[in-house]
Scaffold this active site. Structure first.
Site, PDB file in Angstrom:
ATOM      1  N   LYS A 106       0.803  -1.228   0.000  1.00  7.85           N
ATOM      2  CA  LYS A 106       0.000   0.000   0.000  1.00  7.85           C
ATOM      3  C   LYS A 106       0.839   1.284   0.000  1.00  7.85           C
ATOM      4  O   LYS A 106       0.428   2.295  -0.551  1.00  7.85           O
ATOM      5  CB  LYS A 106      -0.947   0.017   1.197  1.00  7.85           C
ATOM      6  CG  LYS A 106      -2.195  -0.832   1.006  1.00  7.85           C
ATOM      7  CD  LYS A 106      -3.076  -0.696   2.234  1.00  7.85           C
ATOM      8  CE  LYS A 106      -4.465  -1.194   1.977  1.00  7.85           C
ATOM      9  NZ  LYS A 106      -5.416  -0.815   3.035  1.00  7.85           N
ATOM     10  N   ASP A 134     -10.300   3.923   1.444  1.00 11.91           N
ATOM     11  CA  ASP A 134     -10.597   3.590   2.853  1.00 11.91           C
ATOM     12  C   ASP A 134     -11.201   4.791   3.580  1.00 11.91           C
ATOM     13  O   ASP A 134     -12.004   4.629   4.495  1.00 11.91           O
ATOM     14  CB  ASP A 134      -9.326   3.148   3.600  1.00 11.91           C
ATOM     15  CG  ASP A 134      -8.983   1.690   3.321  1.00 11.91           C
ATOM     16  OD1 ASP A 134      -9.885   0.943   2.899  1.00 11.91           O
ATOM     17  OD2 ASP A 134      -7.804   1.312   3.516  1.00 11.91           O
TER      18      ASP A 134
HETATM   19  P1  NAP Z   1      -1.447  -1.770  11.633  1.00 10.66           P
HETATM   20  O1  NAP Z   1      -0.925  -0.800  10.641  1.00 10.66           O
HETATM   21  O2  NAP Z   1      -0.636  -2.952  12.010  1.00 10.66           O
HETATM   22  O3  NAP Z   1      -1.801  -0.926  12.964  1.00 10.66           O
HETATM   23  C1  NAP Z   1      -2.316  -1.544  14.105  1.00 10.66           C
HETATM   24  C2  NAP Z   1      -2.273  -0.566  15.284  1.00 10.66           C
HETATM   25  O4  NAP Z   1      -2.811  -1.250  16.413  1.00 10.66           O
HETATM   26  C3  NAP Z   1      -0.868  -0.108  15.665  1.00 10.66           C
HETATM   27  O5  NAP Z   1      -0.933   1.206  16.186  1.00 10.66           O
HETATM   28  C4  NAP Z   1      -0.515  -1.097  16.785  1.00 10.66           C
HETATM   29  O6  NAP Z   1       0.407  -0.596  17.712  1.00 10.66           O
HETATM   30  C5  NAP Z   1      -1.846  -1.248  17.478  1.00 10.66           C
HETATM   31  N1  NAP Z   1      -1.922  -2.521  18.198  1.00 10.66           N
HETATM   32  C6  NAP Z   1      -1.693  -3.753  17.715  1.00 10.66           C
HETATM   33  N2  NAP Z   1      -1.864  -4.675  18.695  1.00 10.66           N
HETATM   34  C7  NAP Z   1      -2.167  -3.979  19.825  1.00 10.66           C
HETATM   35  C8  NAP Z   1      -2.431  -4.345  21.159  1.00 10.66           C
HETATM   36  N3  NAP Z   1      -2.414  -5.634  21.543  1.00 10.66           N
HETATM   37  N4  NAP Z   1      -2.721  -3.380  22.045  1.00 10.66           N
HETATM   38  C9  NAP Z   1      -2.736  -2.077  21.692  1.00 10.66           C
HETATM   39  N5  NAP Z   1      -2.482  -1.651  20.429  1.00 10.66           N
HETATM   40  C10 NAP Z   1      -2.206  -2.597  19.500  1.00 10.66           C
HETATM   41  O7  NAP Z   1      -2.842  -2.376  11.157  1.00 10.66           O
HETATM   42  P2  NAP Z   1      -3.956  -1.619  10.284  1.00 10.66           P
HETATM   43  O8  NAP Z   1      -3.733  -1.893   8.847  1.00 10.66           O
HETATM   44  O9  NAP Z   1      -4.015  -0.228  10.756  1.00 10.66           O
HETATM   45  O10 NAP Z   1      -5.284  -2.431  10.680  1.00 10.66           O
HETATM   46  C11 NAP Z   1      -5.789  -2.355  11.979  1.00 10.66           C
HETATM   47  C12 NAP Z   1      -7.154  -3.033  12.079  1.00 10.66           C
HETATM   48  O11 NAP Z   1      -8.105  -2.375  11.245  1.00 10.66           O
HETATM   49  C13 NAP Z   1      -7.158  -4.499  11.648  1.00 10.66           C
HETATM   50  O12 NAP Z   1      -7.984  -5.224  12.532  1.00 10.66           O
HETATM   51  C14 NAP Z   1      -7.785  -4.455  10.270  1.00 10.66           C
HETATM   52  O13 NAP Z   1      -8.468  -5.649   9.941  1.00 10.66           O
HETATM   53  C15 NAP Z   1      -8.772  -3.321  10.433  1.00 10.66           C
HETATM   54  N6  NAP Z   1      -9.104  -2.681   9.170  1.00 10.66           N
HETATM   55  C16 NAP Z   1     -10.394  -2.749   8.735  1.00 10.66           C
HETATM   56  C17 NAP Z   1     -10.746  -2.151   7.553  1.00 10.66           C
HETATM   57  C18 NAP Z   1     -12.172  -2.227   7.070  1.00 10.66           C
HETATM   58  O14 NAP Z   1     -12.413  -1.999   5.885  1.00 10.66           O
HETATM   59  N7  NAP Z   1     -13.108  -2.506   7.937  1.00 10.66           N
HETATM   60  C19 NAP Z   1      -9.784  -1.473   6.783  1.00 10.66           C
HETATM   61  C20 NAP Z   1      -8.463  -1.407   7.272  1.00 10.66           C
HETATM   62  C21 NAP Z   1      -8.135  -2.020   8.469  1.00 10.66           C
HETATM   63  P3  NAP Z   1       1.999  -0.841  17.525  1.00 10.66           P
HETATM   64  O15 NAP Z   1       2.370  -0.090  16.301  1.00 10.66           O
HETATM   65  O16 NAP Z   1       2.561  -0.303  18.766  1.00 10.66           O
HETATM   66  O17 NAP Z   1       2.159  -2.320  17.344  1.00 10.66           O
END
Ligand code: NAP
Length: 289
Positions: free
Chosen positions: A72, A108
């Site tokens: 991405k 998004d």
């Molecule tokens: P990402 O870039 O990996 O970011 C995840 C974030 O969550 C980071 O800030 C991470 O912190 C934090 N995190 C992870 N595990 C944690 C924990 N145990 N406790 C506290 N904070 C935690 O992932 P992303 O792409 O943003 O996606 C995040 C979520 O959104 C996923 O579940 C994904 O499926 C969902 N999503 C949904 C859609 C939709 O269309 N509905 C679209 C995009 C994403 P650190 O950096 O400190 O690890």
């Protein structure tokens, strides 16, 4: 079964892994409903092959494609044009050919705001708290700024990443003004100020379905008319959203964002309205049977 001929136009998604993507189901359902001569195909593309893959897709006449992990961000430098929205988010999830080359955007943002816009509220005096500061949080922030929220509070667990997150909005001064970042331990005091609480962390996602980014007790601190939004779409509801609805709060899950970002992409490719209900139902069928 769709009849594929020499004239059938190609759409698709690139990523690694791409096998579990729900996009082919959603897009092919809409394509079938519309009766247009397109097909949407998953293309596994490894990091090292990205630039070759993009050239290959152009050579074989692909009309447009989605991009998922891990491309991405990396794809941005390989496109001839990138929309301001995608520049602001720092990621592209949808690409189409504009005659001269590939153009990319990020749907998004549109996907995230769609269920909020449908609520027809006045967002301009509202405060949002966003849990997490990863990729999805960036689209959320751009969406909240578009809605005109008064303040956006980002809560994260890593001080350095939080700092980096806040520094990456320098090209969007209006957003930089709205945004404050907070370390996790200040969340309990912040919660009572939230009109909207958004989970962008993967906490609570299948298979870790017994976890929630905040406890049932902390959920009690929200205002009685607060809205709770989880980007996660499976399970439905997540623990987080069940804490919210048990308290009588309005809850939104991530399915609508997924549907609406897909619908926005398909509209770009087909240049016509798309059957959102069919897309939504195909996803529900695939996810929940
Ligand atoms: P990402 O870039 O990996 O970011 C995840 C974030 O969550 C980071 O800030 C991470 O912190 C934090 N995190 C992870 N595990 C944690 C924990 N145990 N406790 C506290 N904070 C935690 O992932 P992303 O792409 O943003 O996606 C995040 C979520 O959104 C996923 O579940 C994904 O499926 C969902 N999503 C949904 C859609 C939709 O269309 N509905 C679209 C995009 C994403 P650190 O950096 O400190 O690890």
């Amino acid at each position: 079964m769709k009849l594929i001929t020499g004239k059938t136009k190609l759409l698709g998604i690139i990523g690694a892994p791409v096998e579990h993507s729900l996009s082919p189901v959603m897009h092919n359902a809409a394509i079938a409903e519309l009766g247009v001569d397109y097909i949407y195909v998953p293309f596994p593309v490894q990091k090292v092959d990205l630039s070759q893959a993009i050239m290959g897709l152009e050579v074989i006449g692909v009309q447009g494609f989605n991009i998922t992990i891990p491309h991405k961000q990396a794809i941005m430098n390989l496109l001839s044009e990138v929309t301001n929205t995608a520049k602001m988010v720092g990621a592209v999830n949808t690409v189409w050919h504009n005659g001269a080359g590939w153009k990319g955007t990020n749907t998004d943002v549109e996907g995230f705001v769609a269920p909020l816009k449908a609520m027809a509220r006045d967002w301009t005096s509202m405060t949002a708290i966003v849990l997490g500061n990863g990729g999805a949080a960036r689209a959320v922030v751009a969406g909240l700024a578009e809605l005109g929220l008064a303040s956006i509070e980002i809560v994260g667990r890593d001080r350095q990443k939080l700092l980096n997150f806040s520094q990456t909005w320098q090209n969007a001064p209006k957003i930089a003004q709205l945004l404050k970042v907070h370390y996790t331990e200040t969340l309990p005091e912040l919660l009572s100020s939230a009109d909207l609480l958004v989970n962008t962390t993967p906490v609570g996602m299948s298979p870790q379905i017994d976890n929630s980014p905040i406890s049932r007790e902390l959920m009690q601190r929200l205002k009685p008319d607060a809205i709770v939004y989880d980007l996660i779409y499976t399970p439905s509801p997540t623990k987080f959203l069940s804490f919210a609805t048990n308290r009588g709060l309005q809850a939104i899950d991530g399915l609508e964002m997924l549907v609406q970002q897909g619908a926005a992409a398909l509209e770009i490719w087909l240049q016509q309205p798309v059957p959102i209900e069919i897309m939504r139902n195909s996803l529900k069928q695939q996810l929940f049977g």
